[in-house]
Design an enzyme around this catalytic site. Structure first.
Site, PDB file in Angstrom:
ATOM      1  N   GLU A 244       0.821  -1.212   0.000  1.00 49.60           N
ATOM      2  CA  GLU A 244       0.000   0.000   0.000  1.00 49.60           C
ATOM      3  C   GLU A 244       0.857   1.264   0.000  1.00 49.60           C
ATOM      4  OE1 GLU A 244      -2.822  -0.405  -0.853  1.00 49.60           O
ATOM      5  OE2 GLU A 244      -3.113  -2.490  -0.319  1.00 49.60           O
TER       6      GLU A 244
ATOM      7  N   HIS B 143      -5.287  -6.330 -11.086  1.00 53.42           N
ATOM      8  CA  HIS B 143      -4.702  -7.249 -10.116  1.00 53.42           C
ATOM      9  C   HIS B 143      -4.262  -8.547 -10.780  1.00 53.42           C
ATOM     10  CE1 HIS B 143      -7.098  -4.556  -7.519  1.00 53.42           C
ATOM     11  NE2 HIS B 143      -6.111  -4.752  -6.661  1.00 53.42           N
TER      12      HIS B 143
END
Length: 726
Positions: A365, A450
């Site tokens: 992140e 993803h």
């Protein structure tokens, strides 16, 4: 000049403006170096020095724009400056047009250690021009269109607080006036958790141009406290300690107290207590997840600092706040650049409600923030896959760097999150999850980011570790390839240095996998030398995931194995032996991207603004509406030695011109001789097959070139696809 690559005729005589003369071409690799440059070649810079470097870049911005041939309506705003250990400088700019943000308008300008500009990398090469900045659609109409076209949220509605913002969308070949709208609704995952999506629509028609999730996230499940007993940095204020890490830019971890995703700060409060012992290692203590997050973010900061001399997400020494216990039953963690903060959910009943706060998740992140602060890779298409891959790569490297006995480094993503399959993604074998791509295909740009990230992950694993079975971090790994090649890796630290330098120095918001290959080869040349084994093995790793071909081995001079399905150059014709078999033209359908072709501009594309004849890739030439030239070519093509050899291709011509005068042309040149000319007078509703006789070149190896030229008024677009010689 309204061009992707301006100054076609003036590059060689770029405007002399002191130290800011910029050559508007792709950057070239540095000369050979006998030893690696540390920190990915960058030196540490204090916050004050960086601020001054940015001010200098802003002062130079107008001269840079003029040198690159940008128009009077365009402005550059300095975003970042990186300084090499040898004194070279790399300045990243964002661009505006008549005050409007330009999506895909970013660029990096490179300066040598002597202060002179050496080149630039542009997301949209050259000047930007749109017909006007007065939209036909109102902002409310654009918001309604955005809601209609949203793909990543259910029960979509306009986020009125964000509204619709007028922008110039320059990701395609021809910039258009557009609206960028924010849409909210229910997410696609379990429980219908809140989600946000950016939707970009044409400001004239409301046609969707792009859409992508705003939460650049890792979706998964947790495994409770994953880091065990660790030391974390806290701050004593009065008689209370807080989870404020002053040694890492003042990073603060808050308890979101189950505030919704749409407003994670709503109920947030500081973790505060009179003792400096935190958490119990179980979810019965709300502090346990906060310990994981605090530790993971600190290790990520340290990794970037120790490896690349980077001080925090934006390289300005400032820490980003983080929020744990977001929402209820949230199987997600995400970074949000709008608030410069990170959020971590608590998992769900599917994983015994364990927090999503593992070490590689924190690294993942925070790395989204680094990407946002540098290349800012668009979160859709192939650039979105690269964005996700970058976070997986550096999340993995943080795990290796931390060297935590309870979570040893490996190339599994989210292996501590108690996933049903044991992990979220595997870099050595991306396809093992049943959805991720391990090899590049022409449809990679239409796959969820993803899953398309698997191509970049697979490349990185092979570049770092090479092929074959290994046990790493106590887990089985097996580096297989898409072309059955075998080779050694360069080591994870070198591979990470190459990726970081490529991300921060050469990639832009629109970089795709082909562009990433070029960026990493440039970075490897900078760090280890243009003829180094490291650069050669980087090319081998890309070829092994079906992106381009391997460079010749600098150690032996012999060519590397080519990817499966590729065609090797044919030998020169000979009066003895077998005749030239012909049709050695490579990638005539463009479905392998730019492989085999040399282009003066970004002609080869899978943009949905035009249609391919077959597949999804094609060549889009011209269409600027102003004076411009460009070329697309391929050399060493073997023409058949028998029969009546021909060049065939499909051509679609669209024009704003009228009549039969040839104002804008596309010429077919073979070995420099023009064999056919097409123009605006050949406009057609669809693709038309064209045939050119090559009998004069029987048995020869030739250079084929499509050369476009456009006059100063009105645009003509030439679309090429499915080219063959036989």
């Amino acid at each position: 000049m309204s061009r992707k690559n301006t100054l076609a005729a003036a590059v060689a005589a770029a405007l002399a403006l002191g130290t800011v003369t910029v050559v508007a071409t792709q950057s070239t690799a540095a000369a050979d170096s006998s030893s690696a440059r540390p920190g990915a070649g960058f030196r540490a810079v204090s916050a004050d020095a960086r601020a001054e470097a940015l001010r200098t870049a802003d002062r130079e911005a107008a001269a840079v724009a003029k040198s690159l041939g940008f128009g009077a309506d365009e402005r550059l705003v300095a975003k970042d400056v990186l300084l090499d250990t040898d004194g070279a400088r790399h300045v990243r700019y964002d661009r505006t047009y008549r005050g409007l943000p330009v999506i895909g308008g970013d660029l990096v300008v490179h300066y040598g250690k002597n202060g002179k500009a050496t080149g630039s990398d542009q997301a949209h090469q050259g000047a930007i021009k749109v017909a006007g900045t007065t939209p036909k659609l109102s902002a409310s109409d654009a918001s309604a269109a955005a809601v209609k076209h949203a793909k990543h949220v259910k029960n979509a509605k306009s986020a009125e607080s964000d509204g619709s913002t007028l922008v110039v969308y320059a990701v395609g070949k021809v910039p258009v006036l557009a609206y960028r709208s924010t849409v909210t609704g229910e997410g696609e995952g379990e429980g219908g958790a809140a989600a946000r999506e950016a939707v970009i629509v044409d400001a004239a028609s409301g046609t969707p141009l792009d859409q992508y999730e705003l939460h650049q996230s890792v979706t998964g499940t947790g495994n409770g406290t994953t880091v065990g007993q660790v030391s974390i940095e806290t701050t004593l204020s009065g008689s209370n300690y807080t989870l404020t890490d002053a040694t890492h830019g003042g990073t603060i971890v808050y308890d979101s107290y189950n505030s919704s995703q749409s407003n994670p700060k709503q109920n947030a409060r500081t973790f505060s207590k009179t003792t400096n012992t935190w958490g119990t290692g179980t979810t019965s203590s709300r502090e346990s997840a906060a310990v994981d997050a605090s530790y993971g973010l600190a290790k990520t900061w340290d990794y970037y600092k120790d490896s690349f001399n980077r001080s925090g997400i934006r390289n300005d020494g400032r820490g980003a706040p983080a929020y744990v216990h977001v929402d209820t039953s949230l199987l997600n963690a995400f970074y949000d650049d709008d608030c410069f903060c990170m959020f971590f959910g608590d998992g769900s009943s599917q994983n015994s409600n364990t927090p999503v706060t593992a070490l590689d998740v924190a690294g993942h992140e925070m790395s989204h923030g680094v990407t946002a602060a540098t290349a800012n890779l668009n979160y859709s298409g192939e650039s979105g896959g690269l964005n996700e891959a970058t976070s997986d790569i550096f999340g993995t490297m943080v795990e290796f760097y931390a060297n935590n006995a309870g979570d040893p480094g490996d190339y599994y993503i989210g292996e501590k999150l108690n996933m049903s399959g044991g992990y979220m993604r595997r870099m050595d074998n991306p396809a093992s999850d049943g959805s991720s791509l391990g090899c590049w295909t022409s449809s990679a740009g239409s796959v969820d980011v993803h899953y398309s990230s698997g191509i970049g992950n697979h490349f990185f694993y092979l570049a770092a570790e090479g092929t074959g079975a290994k046990t790493i971090g106590g887990r089985a790994h097996n580096g297989t390839t898409c072309n059955s090649d075998t080779f050694a890796g360069i080591g994870k630290d070198k591979a990470a240095a190459v990726w970081y330098r490529a991300l921060t120095t050469y990639m832009t918001s629109t970089t795709n996998y082909s562009g990433a290959r070029t960026a990493t080869l440039n970075a490897a040349a900078d760090l280890y030398g243009a003829n180094s084994q490291e650069r050669y093995l980087i090319s081998k790793a890309w070829a092994a995931v079906s992106v381009g071909t391997a460079l010749p081995d600098p150690g032996t001079g012999s060519p590397s194995p080519s990817p499966s399905g590729s065609t090797s150059p044919s030998p020169s014709p000979s009066s003895t032996g077998n005749p030239n078999p012909g049709n050695a033209l490579t990638n005539g359908s463009f479905e392998q991207g730019t492989a085999g072709w040399t282009q003066s501009d970004s002609d080869i594309t899978n943009s949905t603004l035009q249609a391919a004849h077959g597949g999804s890739w094609y060549a889009w030439m011209m269409g600027y509406g102003t004076s411009a030239v460009e070329s697309l070519s391929q050399s060493n093509i073997a023409v058949p030695a028998t029969g009546s050899p021909k060049l065939t291709f499909w051509l679609k011509v669209s024009t704003q011109e009228s009549g039969y005068t040839a104002y804008d042309t596309l010429k077919v040149n073979v070995n420099g001789a023009t064999l056919a000319t097409y123009s605006n007078a050949n406009a057609s509703a669809g693709y038309v097959q064209k045939t050119v006789d090559l009998s004069a070149y029987k048995g020869q190896n030739v250079k084929l070139e499509f050369a476009g030229a456009e006059d100063a008024y009105l645009a003509t677009v030439f679309l090429l696809d499915d080219i063959a010689i036989g």
